[in-house]
Design an enzyme around this catalytic site. Structure first.
Site, PDB file in Angstrom:
ATOM      1  N   ASP A   1      12.107   1.286  -5.985  1.00 23.36           N
ATOM      2  CA  ASP A   1      10.686   2.023  -6.234  1.00 23.36           C
ATOM      3  C   ASP A   1      10.487   2.813  -5.043  1.00 23.36           C
ATOM      4  O   ASP A   1      10.254   2.494  -3.714  1.00 23.36           O
ATOM      5  CB  ASP A   1       9.640   1.275  -6.529  1.00 23.36           C
ATOM      6  CG  ASP A   1       8.107   1.983  -6.831  1.00 23.36           C
ATOM      7  OD1 ASP A   1       8.332   3.364  -6.252  1.00 23.36           O
ATOM      8  OD2 ASP A   1       7.263   1.461  -7.125  1.00 23.36           O
TER       9      ASP A   1
ATOM     10  N   ASP B   1      -6.107   5.489   9.808  1.00 22.76           N
ATOM     11  CA  ASP B   1      -4.924   5.543   8.946  1.00 22.76           C
ATOM     12  C   ASP B   1      -4.872   7.173   8.440  1.00 22.76           C
ATOM     13  O   ASP B   1      -5.729   7.910   8.512  1.00 22.76           O
ATOM     14  CB  ASP B   1      -4.965   4.683   7.720  1.00 22.76           C
ATOM     15  CG  ASP B   1      -3.719   4.660   7.049  1.00 22.76           C
ATOM     16  OD1 ASP B   1      -3.124   3.308   7.276  1.00 22.76           O
ATOM     17  OD2 ASP B   1      -3.336   5.539   6.246  1.00 22.76           O
TER      18      ASP B   1
ATOM     19  N   HIS C   1      -3.927   8.230   5.848  1.00 22.69           N
ATOM     20  CA  HIS C   1      -4.532   8.460   4.341  1.00 22.69           C
ATOM     21  C   HIS C   1      -5.994   8.171   4.506  1.00 22.69           C
ATOM     22  O   HIS C   1      -6.411   6.966   4.981  1.00 22.69           O
ATOM     23  CB  HIS C   1      -3.678   7.676   3.477  1.00 22.69           C
ATOM     24  CG  HIS C   1      -2.108   7.918   3.295  1.00 22.69           C
ATOM     25  ND1 HIS C   1      -1.389   7.029   3.997  1.00 22.69           N
ATOM     26  CD2 HIS C   1      -1.656   8.929   2.680  1.00 22.69           C
ATOM     27  CE1 HIS C   1       0.166   7.441   3.632  1.00 22.69           C
ATOM     28  NE2 HIS C   1      -0.180   8.406   2.960  1.00 22.69           N
TER      29      HIS C   1
ATOM     30  N   TYR D   1       4.917   3.307   9.045  1.00 22.22           N
ATOM     31  CA  TYR D   1       6.027   2.968   8.258  1.00 22.22           C
ATOM     32  C   TYR D   1       7.406   3.347   8.986  1.00 22.22           C
ATOM     33  O   TYR D   1       8.481   3.131   8.575  1.00 22.22           O
ATOM     34  CB  TYR D   1       5.814   3.711   6.816  1.00 22.22           C
ATOM     35  CG  TYR D   1       4.736   3.158   6.105  1.00 22.22           C
ATOM     36  CD1 TYR D   1       4.579   1.882   5.487  1.00 22.22           C
ATOM     37  CD2 TYR D   1       3.850   4.016   6.224  1.00 22.22           C
ATOM     38  CE1 TYR D   1       3.537   1.554   4.828  1.00 22.22           C
ATOM     39  CE2 TYR D   1       2.458   3.517   5.401  1.00 22.22           C
ATOM     40  CZ  TYR D   1       2.467   2.219   4.792  1.00 22.22           C
ATOM     41  OH  TYR D   1       1.229   2.023   4.348  1.00 22.22           O
TER      42      TYR D   1
ATOM     43  N   HIS E   1      -7.203   0.894   0.773  1.00 19.95           N
ATOM     44  CA  HIS E   1      -7.461   1.691  -0.530  1.00 19.95           C
ATOM     45  C   HIS E   1      -7.622   0.917  -1.585  1.00 19.95           C
ATOM     46  O   HIS E   1      -7.951   1.514  -2.686  1.00 19.95           O
ATOM     47  CB  HIS E   1      -5.966   2.057  -0.772  1.00 19.95           C
ATOM     48  CG  HIS E   1      -5.227   3.180   0.236  1.00 19.95           C
ATOM     49  ND1 HIS E   1      -6.027   4.322   0.685  1.00 19.95           N
ATOM     50  CD2 HIS E   1      -4.129   3.346   0.878  1.00 19.95           C
ATOM     51  CE1 HIS E   1      -5.098   5.130   1.523  1.00 19.95           C
ATOM     52  NE2 HIS E   1      -4.124   4.148   1.886  1.00 19.95           N
TER      53      HIS E   1
ATOM     54  N   ASP F   1       0.397   5.158  10.746  1.00 22.91           N
ATOM     55  CA  ASP F   1       1.322   6.469   9.864  1.00 22.91           C
ATOM     56  C   ASP F   1       1.112   7.824  10.184  1.00 22.91           C
ATOM     57  O   ASP F   1       1.501   8.756   9.632  1.00 22.91           O
ATOM     58  CB  ASP F   1       1.142   6.192   8.023  1.00 22.91           C
ATOM     59  CG  ASP F   1      -0.231   6.146   7.685  1.00 22.91           C
ATOM     60  OD1 ASP F   1      -1.271   6.230   8.483  1.00 22.91           O
ATOM     61  OD2 ASP F   1      -0.545   5.635   6.569  1.00 22.91           O
TER      62      ASP F   1
END
Length: 668
Positions: free
Chosen positions: A31, A183, A185, A294, A146, A254
């Protein structure tokens, strides 16, 4: 009488929670979206902590499983049951269930790992609130910010931080919790959960790119301020005063350099500075919970910088140009405008929305418009990973430095007995001949008497230890603080320091020449010093602290820190002389926040009659406790105008003062 990072008056130590079992959660099929969320994110970060010998300095706290009741504080029963059912599924079944969610994968161990992540987070909250440790970090997988009440999302199954906030409210009766999410995001899950709850202030800064950056939601923008009673308690970018009882960080890395998701360039020391700021809130009660990140090397180094700061180590200097980019200035201006109705802090700000944003003309392209193949993208990412690893190896060698063996020093001079404690180390005083030799070229006509000469010698003995990096910071009592500060500045420059910041509170009767830029003086006083006008390297800030509380936050955050960060000093002198216009709480705030600069090298020089102030500053420098900042009161309209006038006057010289634009064009 050493002051180590572990010696703290109330709670001591930094907790670290890690359980290798959380690394068993992994992707079983191909994925391209999920394949970056790997077990090594956890294990490599822990190994990096071990390599810096940080693990052995922390207080180990075991993880535990979060209970179903704790998970149901935030999530619905249906979501819990779906997660529980995946434990016995085969790969095809796991894949099918995973496809019901945006960017999430299940493994037979996922449910167990997610419960460990929840439990580890709650263990940290318990340890911090109960006073077993001062602060701490939990390395957890899967992340949480999230995930929503009824759905997994963005690698997250259970919302660890949101559960922790509800748990702290229920178990400990807390009424004000600050959640900071750095973060890259937006943590929409936390926002949705608390958007109607005024007891939780959610403060997030993240990439948005006009809804082009994942999670690509309109409610990730600046005008999402909360709902109902929670209006004003959801902030998608800047800072406000909330006086929290606990601070929890959704700590995603990230935005770090080299990260394939964030594509930003934050170097690891940035996270040290963010951590340092948050350590000044909630009496130091700070829980840092791992979210994203990551690029393994970038993630590991950033985690280490966070933990080093939690332990009380000096904060490395930030590298690069200290100037905000236009898009950041525009975003801050819009958030301030959106929250103006809800915060007294912003009541007198001349703030307006910007509709014609500079970044709208060159939006980030969507992924499906990229013509490169998946194979080409992987080759590029692999090459970038190697380059970033090489860069970070060199970069960390450049910014890291040996921590001085002594944190806070003083001498046995008259007056020091009032603030001597286990947190302060005595250093040897100088004899008269040595003192006279050092100050012979500095104001020699003013230092003939022993009552002036000996305190100067005490100050210089401490300062020399700081300049030689044998001591991190120090405190000296003086009958003539203005003279001592002036000598300290000139001696430091003669020693070879090229950027020395001096923040002087009170009447500064002796002001050295600052034209060469090797000194920057900010004089906080009730009235202008006679015959001295403000210029780039001498700034007079006329301020009288409000008798009802501490309104000095607005001056520190709105002017002093932006100027100081623009200057990037390699030594800070904080001096308090006669007729000071600030109370102990305001001065304590200065000392605490300025420790984030100059690799935490500070010498404090204070009038020897100020016994309570000497004690408070000594504790702040030694890391004994977060100093009390007093009751916050918003600044008057007159003071807001004063800060704005100073920002307008100096923002060309000190770029970090820029916080607004006109007609979509920066004032650069």
């Amino acid at each position: 009488m050493f002051c180590s990072a572990q010696s703290v008056a109330m709670a001591s130590g930094t907790a670290l929670i890690y359980d290798e079992e959380m690394a068993t959660h992994k992707l079983l099929w191909s994925d391209p979206i999920c394949d970056i969320e790997v077990p090594e994110r956890l294990s490599s970060s822990y190994e990096q902590l071990k390599s810096y010998r940080l693990v052995e300095r922390c207080v180990p706290v075991p993880a535990r499983e979060g209970s179903e009741e704790e998970i149901l504080l935030v999530h619905c029963l249906e979501h819990l049951e779906v997660a529980k059912s995946t434990q016995t599924m085969n790969e095809e079944e796991l894949k099918r269930v995973s496809e019901n969610y945006d960017a999430f994968f299940f493994h037979p161990s996922t449910y167990r790992c997610a419960r460990l992540a929840v439990g580890a987070t709650l263990q940290l909250v318990d340890a911090v609130i109960a006073g077993k440790v001062r602060n701490g970090m939990a390395l957890v997988r899967p992340p949480g910010h999230h995930s929503q009440r009824n759905a997994a999302n963005g690698f997250c199954l259970f919302n660890n931080v949101a559960i922790a906030a509800e748990y702290a409210k229920l178990k400990y009766g807390l009424q004000r919790i600050l959640i900071v999410d750095w973060d890259v995001h937006h943590g929409q899950g936390i926002q949705y959960i608390f958007e109607e709850d005024p007891s939780v202030l959610y403060f997030s800064w993240h990439r948005y790119e006009h809804q082009e950056f994942w999670p690509s939601l309109k409610e990730s923008d600046y005008d999402a301020v909360g709902r109902g009673k929670g209006k004003g308690f959801n902030i998608n970018l800047p800072w406000n005063k909330f006086d929290p009882e606990l601070v929890i960080v959704s700590s995603g890395y990230d935005s770090g350099i080299g990260d394939p998701e964030g594509q930003m360039n934050a170097t690891p020391e940035v996270f040290a500075h963010l951590t340092h700021f948050l350590m000044q809130l909630a009496n130091g009660k700070l829980c840092v919970i791992l979210e994203g990140g990551y690029h393994l090397k970038s993630l590991g180094e950033s985690v280490c910088m966070t933990v080093k700061t939690l332990l009380g180590d000096p904060v490395p200097q930030i590298t690069g140009e200290m100037a905000p980019c236009l898009s950041a200035v525009e975003s801050i201006q819009n958030v301030r405008a959106a929250h103006k109705p809800y915060w007294k802090w912003l009541a007198y700000e001349e703030t307006s929305f910007l509709q014609n944003l500079s970044t709208k003309s060159h939006l980030v392209k969507k992924a499906n418009s990229n013509t490169s193949t998946e194979h080409e993208t992987k080759i590029t990412n692999n090459n970038n990973t190697v380059k970033v690893e090489r860069f970070l190896e060199l970069h960390m060698k450049n910014i890291l430095f040996p921590v001085p063996p002594i944190k806070t020093a003083t001498t046995g001079s008259e007056g020091s007995e009032h603030f001597l404690s286990e947190h302060v180390q005595l250093v040897k005083e100088m004899d008269k001949t040595e003192i006279k030799s050092l100050v012979s070229g500095f104001y020699a006509d003013l230092v003939k008497e022993d009552k002036i000469l000996l305190p100067l010698g005490s100050m210089l003995a401490i300062l020399d230890k700081i300049l030689k990096k044998e001591v991190c910071n120090g405190i000296a009592a003086s009958p003539a603080a203005a003279l001592s500060a002036a000598v300290a500045l000139r001696h430091s420059v003669r020693f070879g320091f090229q950027r020395v910041l001096c923040v002087f509170v009170g009447d500064m009767q002796i002001i050295p020449n600052t034209e060469d830029g090797k000194m920057l003086i900010i004089n906080i006083c009730e009235k202008e010093q006679p015959g001295k006008t403000s210029c780039k390297h001498y700034i007079s800030l006329n301020w009288k602290e409000d008798a009802e509380g501490n309104d000095f936050f607005s001056a520190v955050l709105g002017f002093i820190l932006p100027v100081a960060y623009s200057y990037q000093p390699n030594l800070t002198v904080i001096a308090v002389g006669p007729n000071r216009s600030l109370g102990i709480s305001g001065i304590s705030l200065l000392v605490a926040l300025l420790q984030g600069l100059a690799e935490s090298r500070i010498i404090a020089v204070i009038e020897d009659t100020e016994i309570s102030l000497l004690q408070s500053v000594a504790k702040a420098l030694g890391g004994a406790s977060t100093p009390p900042f007093g009751i916050y009161v918003p600044p008057t309209q007159e003071k807001v105008k004063k800060i704005k006038a100073l920002r307008d006057q100096f923002q060309q010289e000190w770029k970090m003062l820029q916080c607004s634009v006109k007609n979509g064009i920066s004032r650069n």
